[in-house]
Design an enzyme around this catalytic site. Sequence first.
Site, PDB file in Angstrom:
ATOM      1  N   THR A 165      39.948  60.449  30.800  1.00 47.33           N
ATOM      2  CA  THR A 165      40.772  61.000  31.885  1.00 47.33           C
ATOM      3  C   THR A 165      41.083  59.899  32.892  1.00 47.33           C
ATOM      4  O   THR A 165      42.243  59.702  33.285  1.00 47.33           O
ATOM      5  CB  THR A 165      40.036  62.163  32.589  1.00 47.33           C
ATOM      6  OG1 THR A 165      39.761  63.174  31.615  1.00 47.33           O
ATOM      7  CG2 THR A 165      40.863  62.754  33.715  1.00 47.33           C
ATOM      8  N   GLN A 191      40.748  60.877  20.798  1.00 51.43           N
ATOM      9  CA  GLN A 191      40.348  61.611  19.589  1.00 51.43           C
ATOM     10  C   GLN A 191      40.448  60.776  18.320  1.00 51.43           C
ATOM     11  O   GLN A 191      39.968  61.209  17.270  1.00 51.43           O
ATOM     12  CB  GLN A 191      41.229  62.871  19.429  1.00 51.43           C
ATOM     13  CG  GLN A 191      41.037  63.911  20.519  1.00 51.43           C
ATOM     14  CD  GLN A 191      39.688  64.627  20.439  1.00 51.43           C
ATOM     15  OE1 GLN A 191      38.974  64.563  19.438  1.00 51.43           O
ATOM     16  NE2 GLN A 191      39.335  65.335  21.499  1.00 51.43           N
ATOM     17  N   SER A 249      37.197  57.209  24.990  1.00 50.52           N
ATOM     18  CA  SER A 249      36.135  58.011  25.599  1.00 50.52           C
ATOM     19  C   SER A 249      34.901  57.944  24.707  1.00 50.52           C
ATOM     20  O   SER A 249      34.997  58.208  23.506  1.00 50.52           O
ATOM     21  CB  SER A 249      36.603  59.465  25.721  1.00 50.52           C
ATOM     22  OG  SER A 249      35.565  60.266  26.208  1.00 50.52           O
ATOM     23  N   ALA A 250      33.739  57.619  25.283  1.00 51.54           N
ATOM     24  CA  ALA A 250      32.536  57.460  24.450  1.00 51.54           C
ATOM     25  C   ALA A 250      32.038  58.785  23.882  1.00 51.54           C
ATOM     26  O   ALA A 250      31.538  58.836  22.759  1.00 51.54           O
ATOM     27  CB  ALA A 250      31.427  56.800  25.266  1.00 51.54           C
ATOM     28  N   HIS A 251      32.189  59.875  24.660  1.00 50.54           N
ATOM     29  CA  HIS A 251      31.544  61.117  24.198  1.00 50.54           C
ATOM     30  C   HIS A 251      32.293  61.806  23.064  1.00 50.54           C
ATOM     31  O   HIS A 251      31.854  62.831  22.552  1.00 50.54           O
ATOM     32  CB  HIS A 251      31.291  62.081  25.372  1.00 50.54           C
ATOM     33  CG  HIS A 251      32.478  62.839  25.869  1.00 50.54           C
ATOM     34  ND1 HIS A 251      32.756  64.122  25.448  1.00 50.54           N
ATOM     35  CD2 HIS A 251      33.438  62.518  26.759  1.00 50.54           C
ATOM     36  CE1 HIS A 251      33.852  64.550  26.079  1.00 50.54           C
ATOM     37  NE2 HIS A 251      34.285  63.594  26.875  1.00 50.54           N
ATOM     38  N   CYS A 266      39.331  71.697  27.481  1.00 55.39           N
ATOM     39  CA  CYS A 266      39.841  71.666  28.849  1.00 55.39           C
ATOM     40  C   CYS A 266      40.734  72.845  29.177  1.00 55.39           C
ATOM     41  O   CYS A 266      40.981  73.134  30.327  1.00 55.39           O
ATOM     42  CB  CYS A 266      40.624  70.397  29.080  1.00 55.39           C
ATOM     43  SG  CYS A 266      39.733  68.981  28.519  1.00 55.39           S
ATOM     44  N   ASN A 287      44.358  66.523  20.237  1.00 56.79           N
ATOM     45  CA  ASN A 287      43.025  67.112  20.384  1.00 56.79           C
ATOM     46  C   ASN A 287      42.949  68.584  19.990  1.00 56.79           C
ATOM     47  O   ASN A 287      41.862  69.142  19.974  1.00 56.79           O
ATOM     48  CB  ASN A 287      42.532  66.946  21.822  1.00 56.79           C
ATOM     49  CG  ASN A 287      43.494  67.525  22.826  1.00 56.79           C
ATOM     50  OD1 ASN A 287      44.663  67.139  22.872  1.00 56.79           O
ATOM     51  ND2 ASN A 287      43.035  68.462  23.628  1.00 56.79           N
TER      52      ASN A 287
HETATM   53  C1  LIG Z   1      43.096  63.486  23.797  1.00 55.89           C
HETATM   54  C2  LIG Z   1      42.156  63.497  24.960  1.00 55.89           C
HETATM   55  N1  LIG Z   1      42.428  62.757  26.034  1.00 55.89           N
HETATM   56  C3  LIG Z   1      41.618  62.720  27.099  1.00 55.89           C
HETATM   57  C4  LIG Z   1      40.466  63.466  27.139  1.00 55.89           C
HETATM   58  C5  LIG Z   1      39.565  63.385  28.339  1.00 55.89           C
HETATM   59  O1  LIG Z   1      38.480  62.571  28.018  1.00 55.89           O
HETATM   60  P1  LIG Z   1      37.196  62.459  28.989  1.00 55.89           P
HETATM   61  O2  LIG Z   1      36.403  63.697  28.746  1.00 55.89           O
HETATM   62  O3  LIG Z   1      36.500  61.229  28.500  1.00 55.89           O
HETATM   63  O4  LIG Z   1      37.683  62.318  30.369  1.00 55.89           O
HETATM   64  C6  LIG Z   1      40.143  64.270  26.044  1.00 55.89           C
HETATM   65  C7  LIG Z   1      38.942  65.136  26.097  1.00 55.89           C
HETATM   66  O5  LIG Z   1      38.990  66.319  25.884  1.00 55.89           O
HETATM   67  C8  LIG Z   1      41.003  64.281  24.918  1.00 55.89           C
HETATM   68  O6  LIG Z   1      40.741  65.029  23.870  1.00 55.89           O
END
Ligand SMILES: Cc1ncc(COP(=O)(O)O)c(C=O)c1O
Length: 383
Positions: A76, A183, A203-205, A328, A155
Amino acid sequence: MQRPIYLDYAATTPVDPRVAEKITHCLTMDGNFGNPASTTHIYGAMALEAVEQARLEVADLINAQSEEIIWTSGATEANNLAIQGAAHFYQHKKNHIITVKTEHKAVLDVCYALAEQGFKVDYLSVQKNGLIDFDELKSLINNNTLLVSIMHVNNEIGIIQDIEKIGQLTKQHQALFHVDAAQSAGRVAIDVEKMQIDLLSLSAHKMYGPKGIGALYVRKKPRVRLQPLMYGGAHQQGLRPGTLATHQIVGMGIAARLAKTEMLQDMLRITQLRNQLWVLIKNLPGLHVNTDFTHAAGNYLNISFENIDGEVLLQALSEIAVSMGSACTSAQQTPSHVLKAMGISDQLAQSTLRITLGRFTSQADIDRAGAVIRTACCDIIRS
Ligand SMILES: Cc1ncc(COP(=O)(O)O)c(C=O)c1O
């Protein structure tokens, strides 16, 4: 109590135990706990070395140089830094941005905010399978286009956009190219050189690392300039100040290394399991599949049910942990903007399951999940 089978890897992944072990070593007095900016002593120097090693590993996953990696709190923040940062730095030269209707909110909401500030933003539509219409992009891009922001893997449905082809087009118009790869990293090969990407969010998680850490790739040659979102020190070339979180960064580094070495093998196994799950459920009455298997990441299965209420279905599926949309947006009752953009009706969009598999999904999980979905659907239809 037995926990449900986890099939929501697109929302987040568990930390790989090999990653967790390395993270633990960066926390306590006997470990690598120092501040990487305090290099007057061994504690800081060791922490800095670990951070730089992780930077190399993340860079290696996407064929970048380590000095092109900026740590952020996640994708994000990386998306915000890339899009707002580029828009504000170059606003006196150009003011046109192109993105896609099916982007994550961490891109769309930034674009809505920039549109409010006077930037001209175009939102590309998608075809039935979620792929962009390349001709529409070609007709919209022009020499006033500052930035094109298009995600790699969606996603919700897992569709993989043709990033290399889009990259070529952006260069013909001297537009910057940003890719949200949250993703795709660790699932689909990424090469920022071959794909001509200028900015890329990670994103690491989403790849078996910890939450709260991510990275933005910022191209050095030719140099891409960004206006920072925050001020507060010279850390990270002044682009993202703040004390670096050694434990999280080390976790992301190991996760990236494992992703690089295990991705092919992992995805082969996961895709086979996804295909088996599909075979187990595909004959259910009124079932629609929203994932285009030939163009999507192999861990995705997004399906909708005619005449079944999504909430009722989710309740009946308490033995498996899946989501109704993206993590989200699932708290909202509105139908998914991704499915709507693909032309799917509100009724179908509201009875949709996003099933995503991952590194720790087993054959037994899939056999059980298939049986659970079949039984739940048949029971609901009969009642
Ligand atoms: C395509 C995509 N972009 C951005 C994000 C946001 O990532 P983060 O949770 O690391 O802020 C996500 C997470 O759901 C995602 O799937």
